[in-house]
Design an enzyme around this catalytic site. Structure first.
Site, mmCIF file in Angstrom:
data_model
loop_
_atom_site.group_PDB
_atom_site.id
_atom_site.type_symbol
_atom_site.label_atom_id
_atom_site.label_comp_id
_atom_site.label_asym_id
_atom_site.label_seq_id
_atom_site.Cartn_x
_atom_site.Cartn_y
_atom_site.Cartn_z
ATOM 1 N N CYS A 35 -15.833 44.069 -42.229
ATOM 2 C CA CYS A 35 -17.130 43.650 -41.706
ATOM 3 C C CYS A 35 -18.241 44.538 -42.221
ATOM 4 O O CYS A 35 -19.413 44.297 -41.974
ATOM 5 C CB CYS A 35 -17.130 43.600 -40.182
ATOM 6 S SG CYS A 35 -17.305 45.195 -39.419
ATOM 7 N N CYS A 104 -25.721 46.817 -35.433
ATOM 8 C CA CYS A 104 -25.422 48.224 -35.708
ATOM 9 C C CYS A 104 -25.570 49.055 -34.430
ATOM 10 O O CYS A 104 -24.800 49.985 -34.184
ATOM 11 C CB CYS A 104 -26.361 48.783 -36.773
ATOM 12 S SG CYS A 104 -26.100 48.040 -38.385
#
Ligand SMILES: Cc1ncc(COP(=O)(O)O)c(C=O)c1O
Ligand SMILES: Cc1ncc(COP(=O)(O)O)c(C=O)c1O
Lengths: 128, 396, 396, 128
Positions: A35, A104
Site C-alpha cells: 500500500c 497518512c
C-alpha cells in the site's frame, strides 16, 4: 509552492526523532509496502508517562511528516492521554493535510495505538 | 542556483518564438474562422496554413488533421469515435496495459457500453509483442490502439510492425504519439497509422491544443457535436492562437529534431551511468535502448517516490513520480506493475525527463543531489534496515 | 476608414489586459498543475485562484467549476454526461428548437443511442413557454436544457422560471449561457441552475477555453476520460494560460457589466430605429425588449443574407448571417424557421452584434451603408420586382 | 480575405449585365426562394448567335457571380456552342468556387439551358 502546508514541509525536511530505539517499552508497526506506507513507532515509558518516541517510516512526504509530528505530540503525555490522540489531531497539528493524504494521519494514529497496546501488553507480562 | 526542470514529459515551457507567433491572434486577427467577413477569413487562412504545416510534418494531407483541445481529447475521440462509428461491424478493441489513462479510461468506459477490450501485456522492458497483437485479433476487432512511446518509462513500441498487421487485417490503427510528436520522426504512411494523437504542450507549444490525424476514409463519430468546424469532425470555435502556436512548435521541432535526439540521448545516458555508479539498489525501468531520448525512469529500493520528488524540489530540481496526471493518486503506476515491478519498487519510482534547456551541468547537479536524498530517506526507512539485516544474515 | 467589427456574438478580440495576464503562464510559470514540484504547484495555484474568481462571479463554489475547451465541449459534457450518468433513471431530455448546434447535435446523437428528446417550439419572438416545459416532463425526464439567450436572435429565455420548474420536479437543469456569461448578471442559485456552459472567447477572453458549472451533487459521466484533473471530472493537462485569461476576462466583465449593458442597449436601439426609418421590407427577429443588449437580427425581404455580408465586408463592416458555425452551411437558420419565418426571409437575415469598441459613429456607418447595399442587391433580385409588381397590381 | 476567389468577388462587386431584358428571345427561370437561389436569365439571339444576355438573381455571392459570368460567357456564342457550356466551365472562368458553392454554377448552367430551350421552343412556334 506545494500541496502541503509549510508545517508539513518543515517536518518532512527536518523530521524529529528519526530512528530505531534501543530497548523500547512499546513498538507499533503498521502498513505494508504494497500500500506504499510502513510506519514503525517506538516508545519509552516511565511511570506511565511517555518520555521518548522515535520512528522509522517508508512512505510519502505526508507519512514522514505525520510520523515526526506524532512522536512530538506524545512526548510528555501519559499513556492514557496518548491513547486519545486522534488522526485529526495529528493532521491539525501539521496545519492540515490534503484530503488524499489524510490516510497518512490515520496510519500515524494506528501506529501510536499499536505501540501503546504493545506497551500495555508488555506491562501485563512483566513481573511487578 | 536556478531551478532545474526535468519534467518535460509532463509539460514543456512554451517557446518564446511560439508565443510571439500566437500573439497577433489574440487582439488583432481575432475573427472566428467560420465567419464570412475579412476578420474571419484572415483567421481561417492562419488556421489552414497551420494545418498544412503540421500535415507536412506527418506526411499527411491537411484535410486529415483535426485540431482538438489536447492529447486526452484526441485519444477519447479516436477510441470512442471508432467505437460509435463501427459498432455495427464489431465490438472488440485491442490496446496495451501500459497506455496512458486517456486511452485506458476511454476503453473502460466503452466496456460499460458493451465493448470488449483486450489489454495486451508487455514484457519486462515495456514492449508490446506484435505477435500478441496479431493473436488477439478476432472478426469483431474494430481498433488497435498502441502508443508510440510510453510517457512513464519511455519505451518505444514497434508500431510500424503493429501498423502493418492492422493494415493487413483491415483494422484501424491508432497510436498515442503525445510523447513522440516533435521528438521522433513520424510518417503516417511508413508507420501505417490511421489515427494519431498529439498534444502541443509536450513540444514547447501551448497547453490546450492537440490534434488527431485521421487517415482519409476513416469513419469516426464526433466526440464534440455541434457546428461544422474542422470539416464537420470537431465542433467548436477554433482556438486560433493555439493552432498557430502548435504549428510553430512543430516547425521548430522539425528543424532541430535529429540534433536534439542525439544531444538528449547522450545526456540521458550520462545521467543513467552516473546514477548507477553512485547508488546501489536502483533499477532502470523501460527498455535500455528503445527508449525516448529524454527519459530516465528509476526505481529506488526501500524508499517512496514522493519523498524523493519533494526532497529534490527543495533542492531546486523538478522531476516526477511517473505521469503527472496520477501524481496526486495513491495507486502505484499501472505501467510499472505491468512491467512486473513489485508494488514496493513501483512506489519508489521517479522519472527525469530532459528537454531543450537541459545542459550537462544540470545532469551533474542531479548526480550530486540524488544520492544525498536517497541516503537521507533510506536512513528513515524501516525497509532499508530490514534489507540490510537480511543481507547481513545471509552473508553469515 | 477602420474596419468596423459587429460580430461579437461570433467571437470577441481578446482584451489586452487578458493577454497580459496570460503571458507569464507560457514561458515562465509553465508547470503542469498536476505536478508535485514547485513549477507544478505554482501553476496549480494560478488555476485555483482563477477557479475561485469565476465561482464568485456565478455565486458558485470553486469545486463546482470545471474548465473545458469551450462552449461546445461544455454543452456536450452537460448533455451526454447527464445521459450516460442517469440512463438508469430515465431516457428523456427536454430542450428547445432554437438551441445552439452544440446542444441540438448532442441531443440528436443521443436519440440514436435510444434517448428520447422533446424539442420545444418557441413563439414568434423566440420565447420558450415555461408551461410547455412543465407539460413536457414525464417520469423519464432526466434533463431540461434551455439556453439563457439565443446567439442568433438574442432572445433571453425565462430561465429562472424554467429552473424553478425543474427544481420542483427534481430534474437537472442545464443552461447554455455562452452568450450571456460576462454580459448579463447570472447567479446559479437565484436561477436554479444545475449545469451552465460558458466560453471565454465571447467575453474578450481567449478562444479554446470554457467552463461547465456543475452544482454539487450533480451526477455526470465524463466526456474526457483519462487523468484525474479537475477533480476527476475532466481529464487533460489544464490549459493554464487559458484558465488565467478566462478569469481575467470574467473579472473585467464583472467590473463594467451594468454600464456596458446600458450603453449597448442604447446603441442597439439606435441602430434598430435608424434602420427602420431608412429601409422598407425589413423585420426585426427576436424579442423586441427581452433581448441581448448587443444583438440586432434583421430579415431583409427579397435578398439573400450572404450578399449583404459580403457587400458590407467590402465596405469595412463585419457582420454575420446568424451563427458563425453555420455561415458555411446552405441550410437556412433552424432558429429563424422556428420563430416562423418563411424560408425566403430566413435566407435574407443578418446579425449585427455590438461590443466594447462599438461607438455611435459605427452605428451611423451601418445606417449609411446598409441601405446602399440593400438597394444594390434588390436591383438585381427577381423577387423584389415580383413583389413590387404584385403590390402595384393590388393597389390598382 | 474571402472564401471566394478574386474573380468571384470582382463579379459579385461589379456584376455584368444585370437587369431584365425587354423582348428577350429566350428566358430561363430556375430555383426557388426556399432553397435560397433564384436565377432569371434573358437572351437575345440573332441568326443563331447570342447577341445579348442579362440576369436577375436572388442568391448568395457565388450565385450572383456565376450569373454575371454566364452572361459574359454566352455573348457572341452560337446557340449550339452555348449549349455545351458546363457548370464547371463557369466555375473555372471564375477561378474556382468553394465546394459548398458549386451548386450555384449548376444553377447557372440550368438557367442557361432553360433559356436556350425557351429560345428553341419559341423558334418552333414562330412562323418562318
Ligand atoms: C502518452 C500521453 N497520452 C496522452 C496525454 C494527454 O495529453 P493532454 O494532457 O494534452 O490531454 C499525455 C500527457 O499528459 C501523454 O503523455
Ligand atoms: C449559444 C452558444 N452555445 C455554444 C457555443 C459554442 O461555443 P464554442 O464555439 O466556444 O465551442 C456558441 C458559440 O459558438 C454559442 O453562441
Amino acid at each position: 509552492m506545494s500541496q502541503y502546508s509549510e508545517k508539513v514541509m518543515e517536518h518532512f525536511a527536518h523530521p524529529r526523532n528519526v530512528g530505531e530505539m534501543e530497548n523500547p517499552d512499546g513498538v507499533g508497526r503498521v502498513g505494508n509496502p504494497t500500500c506504499g506506507d510502513i510506519m514503525n513507532l517506538y516508545l519509552k515509558v516511565k511511570d506511565g508517562v511517555i518520555t521518548d518516541a522515535t520512528f522509522k517510516t517508508f512512505g510519502c512526504g505526508a507519512a514522514i511528516a505525520t510520523s515526526s509530528m506524532v512522536t512530538e505530540l506524545v512526548k510528555g503525555k501519559t499513556v492514557k492521554e496518548a491513547l486519545s490522540i486522534s488522526n485529526r489531531a495529528v493532521a491539525e497539528a501539521l496545519g492540515g493535510l490534503p484530503p488524499i493524504k489524510m490516510h497518512c494521519s490515520v496510519l500515524a494514529e494506528e501506529a501510536l495505538k499499536a505501540a501503546l497496546d504493545d506497551y500495555v501488553a508488555r506491562q501485563g507480562k512483566k513481573p511487578e | 542556483m536556478n531551478p532545474i526542470y526535468m519534467d518535460h514529459a509532463a509539460t514543456t515551457p512554451t517557446d518564446q518564438r511560439v508565443v510571439e507567433a500566437m500573439l497577433p491572434y489574440f487582439g488583432e486577427i481575432y475573427g472566428n474562422p467560420s465567419s464570412l467577413h475579412g476578420f474571419g477569413q484572415e483567421a481561417r487562412a492562419a488556421v489552414e496554413a497551420a494545418r498544412a504545416e503540421i500535415a507536412r510534418f506527418l506526411g499527411a494531407k491537411p484535410t486529415e488533421i483535426v485540431f482538438t483541445s489536447g492529447g486526452t481529447e484526441s485519444d477519447n475521440f479516436a477510441i470512442k469515435g471508432t467505437a460509435w462509428a463501427k459498432r455495427k461491424r464489431g465490438n472488440h478493441i485491442i490496446t496495451s496495459a501500459i497506455e496512458h489513462h486517456a486511452v485506458l479510461e476511454s476503453c473502460r468506459f466503452l466496456e460499460k457500453e458493451g465493448f470488449r477490450v483486450t489489454y495486451l501485456p508487455v514484457d519486462g522492458d515495456g514492449l508490446v509483442a506484435p505477435a500478441d497483437v496479431a493473436g488477439a485479433i478476432t472478426d469483431q476487432t474494430i481498433l488497435i490502439s498502441i502508443m508510440h512511446a510510453n510517457n512513464e518509462i519511455g519505451t518505444i513500441q514497434p508500431i510500424a510492425e503493429i501498423g502493418r498487421i492492422a493494415k493487413e487485417k483491415g483494422i484501424g490503427f491508432h497510436t498515442d504519439a503525445v510523447q513522440t510528436f516533435g521528438h521522433l520522426p513520424i510518417n503516417v504512411d511508413e508507420l501505417n497509422i490511421d489515427l494519431l494523437s498529439a498534444s502541443a504542450h509536450k513540444l514547447y507549444g501551448p497547453k490546450g491544443i492537440g490534434l488527431l490525424y485521421i487517415r482519409k476514409g476513416t469513419k469516426l463519430t464526433p466526440l464534440m457535436h455541434g457546428g461544422d468546424q474542422e470539416n464537420g469532425r470537431r465542433a467548436s470555435t477554433q482556438n486560433v492562437p493555439g493552432i498557430v502556436g502548435f504549428a510553430k512548435a512543430a516547425e521548430l521541432a522539425a528543424a532541430s529534431m535529429h540534433e536534439e535526439m542525439a544531444r538528449l540521448t547522450s545526456l540521458r545516458d550520462r545521467l543513467i551511468r552516473g546514477l548507477f555508479e553512485r547508488l546501489d539498489g536502483i533499477r532502470l525501468n523501460g527498455h535500455p535502448t528503445r527508449r525516448l531520448p529524454n527519459n530516465i525512469n528509476l526505481s529506488v529500493e526501500s524508499i517512496e517516490g514522493e519523498g524523493i520528488i519533494l526532497s529534490l524540489d527543495m533542492m531546486g530540481i523538478a522531476c516526477s513520480t511517473g505521469s503527472a496526471c496520477t501524481s496526486s493518486s495513491l495507486e502505484p503506476s499501472h505501467c510499472l506493475l505491468a512491467i512486473g515491478l513489485p508494488h514496493e519498487l513501483s512506489h519508489g519510482s521517479i522519472r527525469f525527463s530532459l528537454g531543450k534547456q537541459t545542459r550537462e551541468g544540470d545532469i551533474d547537479a542531479v548526480l550530486e543531489a540524488l544520492p544525498q536524498v536517497v541516503g537521507r530517506l533510506r536512513a528513515m526507512s524501516p525497509l532499508y534496515d530490514q534489507k540490510n539485516l537480511k543481507e547481513r544474515e545471509e552473508s553469515r
